[in-house]
Write a protein that holds these residues in place. Structure first.
Motif, mmCIF file in Angstrom:
data_model
loop_
_atom_site.group_PDB
_atom_site.id
_atom_site.type_symbol
_atom_site.label_atom_id
_atom_site.label_comp_id
_atom_site.label_asym_id
_atom_site.label_seq_id
_atom_site.Cartn_x
_atom_site.Cartn_y
_atom_site.Cartn_z
ATOM 1 N N LEU A 156 49.124 -6.381 -6.799
ATOM 2 C CA LEU A 156 49.707 -5.716 -7.976
ATOM 3 C C LEU A 156 49.818 -6.667 -9.162
ATOM 4 C CD1 LEU A 156 52.482 -3.537 -6.289
ATOM 5 C CD2 LEU A 156 50.412 -2.712 -7.433
ATOM 6 N N ALA A 157 50.074 -7.955 -8.882
ATOM 7 C CA ALA A 157 50.134 -8.935 -9.980
ATOM 8 C C ALA A 157 48.776 -9.030 -10.659
ATOM 9 C CB ALA A 157 50.572 -10.297 -9.443
ATOM 10 N N VAL A 158 47.710 -9.040 -9.853
ATOM 11 C CA VAL A 158 46.356 -9.096 -10.438
ATOM 12 C C VAL A 158 46.062 -7.788 -11.192
ATOM 13 C CG1 VAL A 158 43.879 -9.316 -9.931
ATOM 14 C CG2 VAL A 158 45.524 -10.752 -8.711
ATOM 15 N N ALA A 159 46.505 -6.660 -10.623
ATOM 16 C CA ALA A 159 46.304 -5.366 -11.291
ATOM 17 C C ALA A 159 46.974 -5.372 -12.660
ATOM 18 C CB ALA A 159 46.870 -4.239 -10.427
ATOM 19 N N ARG A 160 48.182 -5.913 -12.708
ATOM 20 C CA ARG A 160 48.949 -5.960 -13.963
ATOM 21 C C ARG A 160 48.213 -6.815 -14.993
ATOM 22 N NH1 ARG A 160 53.253 -8.675 -16.434
ATOM 23 N NH2 ARG A 160 54.713 -7.199 -17.374
ATOM 24 N N TYR A 161 47.707 -7.959 -14.534
ATOM 25 C CA TYR A 161 46.963 -8.861 -15.426
ATOM 26 C C TYR A 161 45.698 -8.165 -15.961
ATOM 27 C CZ TYR A 161 43.668 -12.657 -16.488
ATOM 28 O OH TYR A 161 42.722 -13.448 -17.083
ATOM 29 N N ARG A 162 44.971 -7.495 -15.058
ATOM 30 C CA ARG A 162 43.734 -6.789 -15.464
ATOM 31 C C ARG A 162 44.060 -5.660 -16.453
ATOM 32 N NH1 ARG A 162 40.077 -10.253 -14.658
ATOM 33 N NH2 ARG A 162 39.332 -10.644 -12.548
ATOM 34 N N TRP A 184 47.387 -14.880 -2.163
ATOM 35 C CA TRP A 184 46.679 -14.986 -3.444
ATOM 36 C C TRP A 184 45.174 -14.996 -3.213
ATOM 37 C CZ3 TRP A 184 48.981 -13.436 -7.422
ATOM 38 C CH2 TRP A 184 50.320 -13.716 -7.677
ATOM 39 N N GLN A 185 44.737 -15.657 -2.126
ATOM 40 C CA GLN A 185 43.288 -15.728 -1.905
ATOM 41 C C GLN A 185 42.688 -14.322 -1.793
ATOM 42 O OE1 GLN A 185 41.774 -17.372 1.736
ATOM 43 N NE2 GLN A 185 39.801 -17.875 0.816
ATOM 44 N N ALA A 186 43.331 -13.468 -0.977
ATOM 45 C CA ALA A 186 42.835 -12.093 -0.837
ATOM 46 C C ALA A 186 42.869 -11.384 -2.193
ATOM 47 C CB ALA A 186 43.683 -11.343 0.182
ATOM 48 N N GLN A 198 42.537 -18.525 -10.110
ATOM 49 C CA GLN A 198 43.373 -19.575 -9.485
ATOM 50 C C GLN A 198 44.034 -20.471 -10.530
ATOM 51 O OE1 GLN A 198 40.373 -21.287 -6.986
ATOM 52 N NE2 GLN A 198 41.194 -20.386 -5.110
ATOM 53 N N SER A 199 43.369 -20.619 -11.678
ATOM 54 C CA SER A 199 43.880 -21.556 -12.685
ATOM 55 C C SER A 199 45.036 -20.958 -13.513
ATOM 56 C CB SER A 199 42.742 -21.975 -13.619
ATOM 57 O OG SER A 199 42.419 -20.870 -14.450
ATOM 58 N N LEU A 200 45.280 -19.647 -13.368
ATOM 59 C CA LEU A 200 46.320 -19.009 -14.183
ATOM 60 C C LEU A 200 47.710 -19.186 -13.561
ATOM 61 C CD1 LEU A 200 44.432 -15.663 -14.906
ATOM 62 C CD2 LEU A 200 44.645 -17.640 -16.419
ATOM 63 N N ASP A 201 48.723 -18.972 -14.391
ATOM 64 C CA ASP A 201 50.095 -19.047 -13.897
ATOM 65 C C ASP A 201 50.549 -17.617 -13.566
ATOM 66 O OD1 ASP A 201 52.737 -19.311 -13.412
ATOM 67 O OD2 ASP A 201 53.256 -20.270 -15.324
ATOM 68 N N TRP A 202 50.827 -17.363 -12.293
ATOM 69 C CA TRP A 202 51.094 -15.995 -11.854
ATOM 70 C C TRP A 202 52.580 -15.669 -11.725
ATOM 71 C CZ3 TRP A 202 47.517 -12.349 -11.925
ATOM 72 C CH2 TRP A 202 46.194 -12.774 -12.029
ATOM 73 N N GLU A 203 53.415 -16.625 -12.020
ATOM 74 C CA GLU A 203 54.835 -16.455 -11.745
ATOM 75 C C GLU A 203 55.415 -15.188 -12.387
ATOM 76 O OE1 GLU A 203 58.802 -19.133 -12.077
ATOM 77 O OE2 GLU A 203 56.893 -20.154 -12.356
ATOM 78 N N SER A 204 55.100 -15.003 -13.676
ATOM 79 C CA SER A 204 55.700 -13.897 -14.397
ATOM 80 C C SER A 204 55.146 -12.543 -13.920
ATOM 81 C CB SER A 204 55.460 -14.111 -15.905
ATOM 82 O OG SER A 204 55.439 -12.902 -16.556
ATOM 83 N N ASP A 205 53.822 -12.441 -13.757
ATOM 84 C CA ASP A 205 53.244 -11.174 -13.281
ATOM 85 C C ASP A 205 53.813 -10.807 -11.907
ATOM 86 O OD1 ASP A 205 51.182 -10.112 -15.177
ATOM 87 O OD2 ASP A 205 50.392 -12.141 -14.962
ATOM 88 N N PHE A 206 53.923 -11.826 -11.045
ATOM 89 C CA PHE A 206 54.415 -11.585 -9.691
ATOM 90 C C PHE A 206 55.866 -11.095 -9.726
ATOM 91 C CE2 PHE A 206 55.923 -12.799 -5.432
ATOM 92 C CZ PHE A 206 54.900 -12.292 -4.648
ATOM 93 N N ALA A 207 56.685 -11.778 -10.544
ATOM 94 C CA ALA A 207 58.105 -11.410 -10.640
ATOM 95 C C ALA A 207 58.253 -9.986 -11.191
ATOM 96 C CB ALA A 207 58.829 -12.410 -11.524
ATOM 97 N N GLN A 208 57.358 -9.608 -12.111
ATOM 98 C CA GLN A 208 57.445 -8.272 -12.718
ATOM 99 C C GLN A 208 57.147 -7.150 -11.728
ATOM 100 O OE1 GLN A 208 58.278 -7.205 -15.783
ATOM 101 N NE2 GLN A 208 58.790 -9.296 -16.423
ATOM 102 N N VAL A 209 56.239 -7.423 -10.796
ATOM 103 C CA VAL A 209 55.828 -6.330 -9.900
ATOM 104 C C VAL A 209 56.554 -6.341 -8.563
ATOM 105 C CG1 VAL A 209 53.514 -6.028 -10.882
ATOM 106 C CG2 VAL A 209 53.834 -7.637 -8.987
#
Ligand SMILES: C[S@@+](CC[C@H](N)C(=O)[O-])C[C@H]1O[C@@H](n2cnc3c(N)ncnc32)[C@H](O)[C@@H]1O
Length: 312
Positions: free
Chosen positions: A179-185, A98-100, A62-73
């Motif tokens: 997918l944003a979380v997948a990309r980060y992982r 995001w919660q899920a 939750q503390s991370l900035d997801w804007e870029s990962d989200f935009a990429q996917v």
């Protein structure tokens, strides 16, 4: 005699008091929400108890900035099938939040902790291993290009990459949050995987471009029509001789056949298409989609692995 038979049938099929009570509770929204809240709290407690730091991990994400990962996917042109836009797994907005996305990994560990006695937090890894133990020896050649349909936050894609380190892996899902979380992982693991935001029934990927399509724990979340369309799409993107492998709940396992009906009703309250999945003739559906008759093997006390090769 005929009448007795009918009466017996009526007794067997009418829902028990416990099932009717559960259905009655679930029909009242505030009570259903309370039941879902309780179920979620139990899952978090179970996770923490087996050493999965649910709260800490979720807070970290939750503390991370997801804007870029989200935009990429994200494919902002994508329109979602209606069946997907419903509440799943006690999340009001289903898989589109995001919660899920932040909770899916610890939730998988908590849910799979109970498959084998004593497996605890290793249950999830053991489930994935049990699938690959059946799948790998069934393939005539090492796959070069693999498509993971319904890859979520990437757990099934990373498992594929470990088993086939030389393959090019594509993970596809309808949730841009997952997918944003997948990309980060993947970045954390230095894994090179292509993430595609699309519906598995119309992937937009080229004809005959994969040797293996893997569908891990997705079909129980689908209406039958979507499953039929996804199998046809898998057939289209597979090369001649390619394989479709499906790992999911085994409706014929004792675990489900002997499950008390009211527990099953509770399960169904978080899995809207479970009835359709349980009623699906998966062999027939695969053959109609252009595959040879599949092999079906149980890989856990309540899961099965279905493997079908492209026919012709
Ligand atoms: C239970 S998760 C499976 C997760 C993953 N394969 C794993 O092993 O952890 C089901 C996934 O299927 C995705 N999904 C459901 N219907 C889909 C569809 N029609 N096309 C693409 N993805 C879909 C959901 O968004 C969700 O991420």
């Amino acid at each position: 005699m005929v009448q007795r038979k009918l009466m017996t049938a009526a007794v067997q099929t009418s829902p028990s008091f416990a099932t009717r009570l559960v259905n009655g509770i679930l029909a009242i929204k505030p009570l259903a929400n309370l039941a879902k809240h309780q179920a979620r709290q139990m899952m978090i407690k179970r996770a923490e108890k087996i050493g999965v730091p649910w709260t800490k991990e979720v807070q970290k994400l939750q503390s991370l900035d997801w804007e870029s990962d989200f935009a990429q996917v994200q494919n902002s042109q994508l329109s979602y099938p209606d069946y997907y836009l419903t509440s799943f797994h006690a999340y009001e907005t289903g898989n589109l939040s995001w919660q899920a996305a932040f909770e899916v990994e610890p939730a998988a560990y908590a849910v799979h902790a109970k498959i084998w006695q004593g497996a605890k937090a290793q249950g999830d890894a053991k489930l994935r291993q049990s699938y690959h133990d059946i799948l790998k020896p069934s393939l005539a050649h090492e796959p070069q290009d693999i498509l993971d349909l319904g890859c979520s936050v990437g757990l099934s894609s990373f498992a594929l990459q470990e088993v086939y380190p030389h393959a090019k892996i594509t993970g596809l899902d309808l949730s841009p949050y997952f997918l944003a979380v997948a990309r980060y992982r993947a970045q954390q693991r230095q894994a090179k995987i292509d993430w595609v935001h699309a519906a598995a029934e119309s992937t937009g990927l080229p004809n005959a471009s994969f040797d293996l399509v893997s569908i891990f724990l997705v079909c129980h979340e689908l209406p039958q029509l979507a499953t039929q369309q996804i199998f046809a799409e898998a057939r289209r993107v597979l090369r001649p001789g390619g394989y479709l492998a499906i790992m999911d709940m085994n409706p014929k396992s004792e675990a489900f056949e002997k499950m008390p009906p009211y527990i099953l009703t509770l399960l169904k309250s978080t899995e809207p298409y479970l009835d359709e999945y349980f009623a699906l003739d998966i062999e027939q559906t695969l053959v109609e989609a252009g595959f040879q008759t599949p092999t079906i093997a149980s890989n856990s006390p309540r899961h099965r692995t279905v493997i079908a090769q492209v026919s012709g």
